[in-house]
Design a protein around this motif. Structure first.
Motif, short mmCIF file in Angstrom:
data_model
loop_
_atom_site.label_atom_id
_atom_site.label_comp_id
_atom_site.label_asym_id
_atom_site.label_seq_id
_atom_site.Cartn_x
_atom_site.Cartn_y
_atom_site.Cartn_z
N VAL A 59 0.87 -1.17 0.00
CA VAL A 59 0.00 0.00 0.00
C VAL A 59 0.91 1.22 0.00
N SER A 61 1.46 5.68 -0.46
CA SER A 61 0.84 6.98 -0.28
C SER A 61 1.87 8.08 -0.49
N ASP A 92 -2.58 7.83 6.17
CA ASP A 92 -3.35 7.33 5.04
C ASP A 92 -3.11 5.84 4.80
N LEU A 93 -1.95 5.35 5.19
CA LEU A 93 -1.66 3.92 5.03
C LEU A 93 -2.39 3.09 6.09
N GLN A 96 -5.96 1.83 5.88
CA GLN A 96 -6.21 0.72 4.96
C GLN A 96 -5.72 -0.61 5.54
N LEU A 167 -6.95 -6.27 4.91
CA LEU A 167 -7.09 -4.88 4.49
C LEU A 167 -8.36 -4.27 5.08
N LEU A 168 -8.33 -2.97 5.28
CA LEU A 168 -9.49 -2.20 5.72
C LEU A 168 -9.97 -1.31 4.58
N PRO A 169 -11.27 -0.96 4.54
CA PRO A 169 -12.31 -1.33 5.50
C PRO A 169 -12.80 -2.75 5.32
N HIS A 237 -6.56 -2.80 15.05
CA HIS A 237 -6.82 -3.63 13.88
C HIS A 237 -6.36 -5.07 14.11
N ALA A 244 -13.37 -0.18 10.18
CA ALA A 244 -12.93 0.82 9.21
C ALA A 244 -12.31 1.99 9.94
N ARG A 259 -15.73 7.91 2.66
CA ARG A 259 -14.81 7.17 1.80
C ARG A 259 -14.60 5.73 2.26
N VAL A 260 -14.92 5.44 3.53
CA VAL A 260 -14.72 4.08 4.04
C VAL A 260 -16.04 3.40 4.37
#
Length: 353
Positions: A59, A61, A92-93, A96, A167-169, A237, A244, A259-260
């Protein structure tokens, strides 16, 4: 015939070499499992297997600090914008579900000031330590004629990894889930074009006392670095306590939380359910900014939003407290129509003035 040199053209190779020597110890201080080699190569290597991943998804960013840099340059306070740079990427990472692994920076200026650049990079190294990722390289660009004296620009790039199934969400976000908010350290790194306009409108100087922060100047208070949420969110997590997460940046809660969320859902957020830091009341009052506009531009005190199953809220709040985070129960998810959205309740009555 005059023999010109690169230095005559405004580029000082020796200064660049001196900067590399200054920042090598800073980079080494961020080493983590998986890093290979050090600064000076044409590229940086990272061993995912050594970092403990079996079936990873990468992932990535990239981001900057925006016009907050203008305040840092004008205030001659360069030590914290590097933290902002890292925060904007790694936060931002983690939303996710990814663990930040390494970071690279880009520093551009007209004429390299080694002390100034080293101060910036020291902040980048501090941000990497807070996030648990390695500073593995970067680029210093000296470009005469492109920047005014003393000015510089920053960009960052980070790579993280998550196991393929983590991975999220998550796919089961839905009505009944609870929204928790984690407090922001201040304005963070969005909305500073409006902040600067408000400073002008209020005839406020960066050296003036901050009306909302006793003992600090306006410049110091507004440059408070962005909070890095990586370690507490990763802990939640890995414990299976969140569905999320949304990093609240430009666009605020209304622009980032949807967004999630899946289509057909809405997040109902109660505006009076968390303490709004006094800097936002001062900005709203000084600039005459409406509550709806404040929420659309700024984080307004919530830097990270988490979606949690109702039965796991107590455990999530307790784990966040162990990591030094105070979680506020700011809303819930309910059924909606069409695209995901945020509905604000009690905004005008709750907004401080």
């Amino acid at each position: 015939m005059t023999r010109l040199t690169y230095r005559d053209a405004g580029v000082d190779i020796e200064a660049g070499d001196a900067l590399v020597d200054r920042i090598k110890p800073l980079a080494r201080s961020t080493d983590r499992t998986g890093t290979m080699g050090g600064l000076g190569g044409f590229g940086a290597l990272f061993d995912l297997r050594a970092a403990g991943f079996q079936d990873p998804v990468l992932v990535s960013s990239t981001d900057g600090v925006g016009t907050k840099l203008r305040l840092a340059i004008d205030a001659r306070h360069h030590g914290t914008v590097g933290i902002d740079l890292v925060a904007m990427c790694v936060n931002d990472l983690v939303v996710q579900g990814a663990e930040p692994l390494f970071f690279l920076d880009y520093f551009a200026t007209g004429a390299l000031d080694v002390a100034q650049a080293a101060e910036v990079v020291s902040g980048i190294a501090e941000g990497c330590r807070q996030a648990g990722c390695a500073l593995v390289g970067g680029e210093t660009a000296e470009m005469p004629g492109m920047y005014h004296k003393g000015d510089y620009d920053l960009a960052g790039f980070s790579v993280g990894a998550a196991e393929r199934g983590a991975l999220l969400p998550a796919g089961d976000v839905g009505p009944g889930d609870i929204v928790l908010g984690l407090g922001a350290s201040g304005v963070h790194s969005n909305g500073f074009s409006l902040v600067r306009r408000i400073l002008e409108a209020g005839n406020a100087g960066l050296g003036d006392p901050a009306p909302f922060a006793a003992g600090r100047s306006l410049g110091e208070a507004l440059l408070e670095p962005t909070r890095i949420y990586v370690k507490p969110v990763l802990a939640l997590h890995r414990a299976g306590l969140i569905k999320a997460a949304a990093h609240i940046t430009g666009g605020g809660l209304p622009g980032n939380l949807p967004r999630v969320l899946p289509e057909g859902t809405a997040a109902v957020v109660e505006a009076g359910s968390w303490p709004v830091p006094p800097v936002f009341a001062w900005l709203a009052r000084t600039g005459g900014v409406a509550p709806e506009e404040m929420l659309r531009v700024f984080n307004c005190g919530i830097g990270m939003a988490l979606v949690v199953e109702p039965g796991k809220v107590e455990a999530a709040v307790a784990m966040l407290a162990e990591h030094g985070e105070t979680a506020h129960r700011i809303g819930w998810i309910e059924a909606g129509a069409g695209e995901a959205e945020v509905r604000m309740e009690g905004l005008s009555a709750a907004w401080p003035n």
